[in-house]
Design a protein around this motif. Structure first.
Motif, short mmCIF file in Angstrom:
data_model
loop_
_atom_site.label_atom_id
_atom_site.label_comp_id
_atom_site.label_asym_id
_atom_site.label_seq_id
_atom_site.Cartn_x
_atom_site.Cartn_y
_atom_site.Cartn_z
N TYR A 168 -32.85 24.85 7.03
CA TYR A 168 -32.43 25.88 8.08
C TYR A 168 -33.31 25.98 9.17
O TYR A 168 -32.82 26.97 10.00
CB TYR A 168 -32.03 27.04 7.38
CG TYR A 168 -31.06 26.70 6.11
CD1 TYR A 168 -29.64 26.77 6.45
CD2 TYR A 168 -31.34 26.84 4.87
CE1 TYR A 168 -28.75 26.38 5.54
CE2 TYR A 168 -30.25 26.69 3.73
CZ TYR A 168 -29.06 26.43 4.20
OH TYR A 168 -28.18 26.24 3.22
N SER A 195 -37.54 23.49 5.93
CA SER A 195 -36.34 24.04 5.27
C SER A 195 -35.39 23.55 6.17
O SER A 195 -35.41 23.13 7.14
CB SER A 195 -36.46 25.60 5.64
OG SER A 195 -34.90 26.05 5.52
N THR A 238 -36.21 31.44 7.03
CA THR A 238 -35.89 30.09 6.87
C THR A 238 -35.91 29.28 8.53
O THR A 238 -36.06 28.19 8.64
CB THR A 238 -34.62 29.49 6.17
OG1 THR A 238 -33.55 29.90 6.81
CG2 THR A 238 -34.73 30.04 4.87
N ASP A 298 -39.53 27.80 9.02
CA ASP A 298 -40.13 27.12 7.96
C ASP A 298 -39.65 25.34 8.62
O ASP A 298 -38.62 25.20 8.17
CB ASP A 298 -39.58 27.42 6.54
CG ASP A 298 -39.96 26.72 5.51
OD1 ASP A 298 -40.93 25.73 5.62
OD2 ASP A 298 -39.95 26.99 4.44
#
Length: 154
Positions: free
Chosen positions: A84, A82, A76, A79
């Motif tokens: 995160y 995301s 994550t 990404d």
């Protein structure tokens, strides 16, 4: 074997979600604190953790899980979609880790207030003033007390 406490917001991943992944593992991700990440790097397959529901109406220990692999880079962080995502992390230099867990059992909810009421647990990291880490070690004596005294009560 070492013992841990892992906090998760139930609307993200609950003990029921982990239990529903019968015969599968669940990636535990999203840790964005260096000390918690370093604790994850100490985890080994076979270690056990109390699965703790946090940031919800009913906080407390909700189950027991097993660590099934060593820490690995948390996908994550790469990404951009995301929550995160970490722009400073790259696949060549990851900053954050995940671990895979599997459900051992769901327990009665042991609320934070109940944990605080036992002098045997006064040194538990979870109960330290200002403790907000999502991963903390649990001492063997604390683990035994919770397992034998609190999780056995109906």
């Amino acid at each position: 074997m070492r013992y841990w406490l892992m906090k998760s917001e139930p609307d993200e991943v609950s003990i029921d979600d982990v239990a529903a992944a019968r015969n599968k593992t669940v990636a535990w991700f999203g840790v964005r604190n260096y000390q918690a990440r370093n604790f994850m790097r100490e985890m080994r397959p076979g270690d056990q953790a109390f699965f703790y529901h946090s940031s919800c109406a009913n906080i407390g220990i909700a189950g027991v899980v097993e660590i099934v692999g060593d820490a690995y880079p948390d996908a994550t962080q790469f990404d951009a979609a995301s929550p995160y995502f970490d722009a400073k992390a790259t696949p060549a230099t990851p900053r954050w880790d995940s671990v895979d867990i599997r459900h051992l059992r769901t327990t009665r909810l042991v609320p934070l207030a109940e944990l605080r009421s036992h002098p045997e647990l006064e040194g538990m990291r979870l109960l330290a003033k200002g403790s907000r880490l999502s991963v903390t070690p649990v001492e063997p004596a604390e683990w035994r007390f919770i397992e034998q005294r609190l999780l056995q009560e109906s």
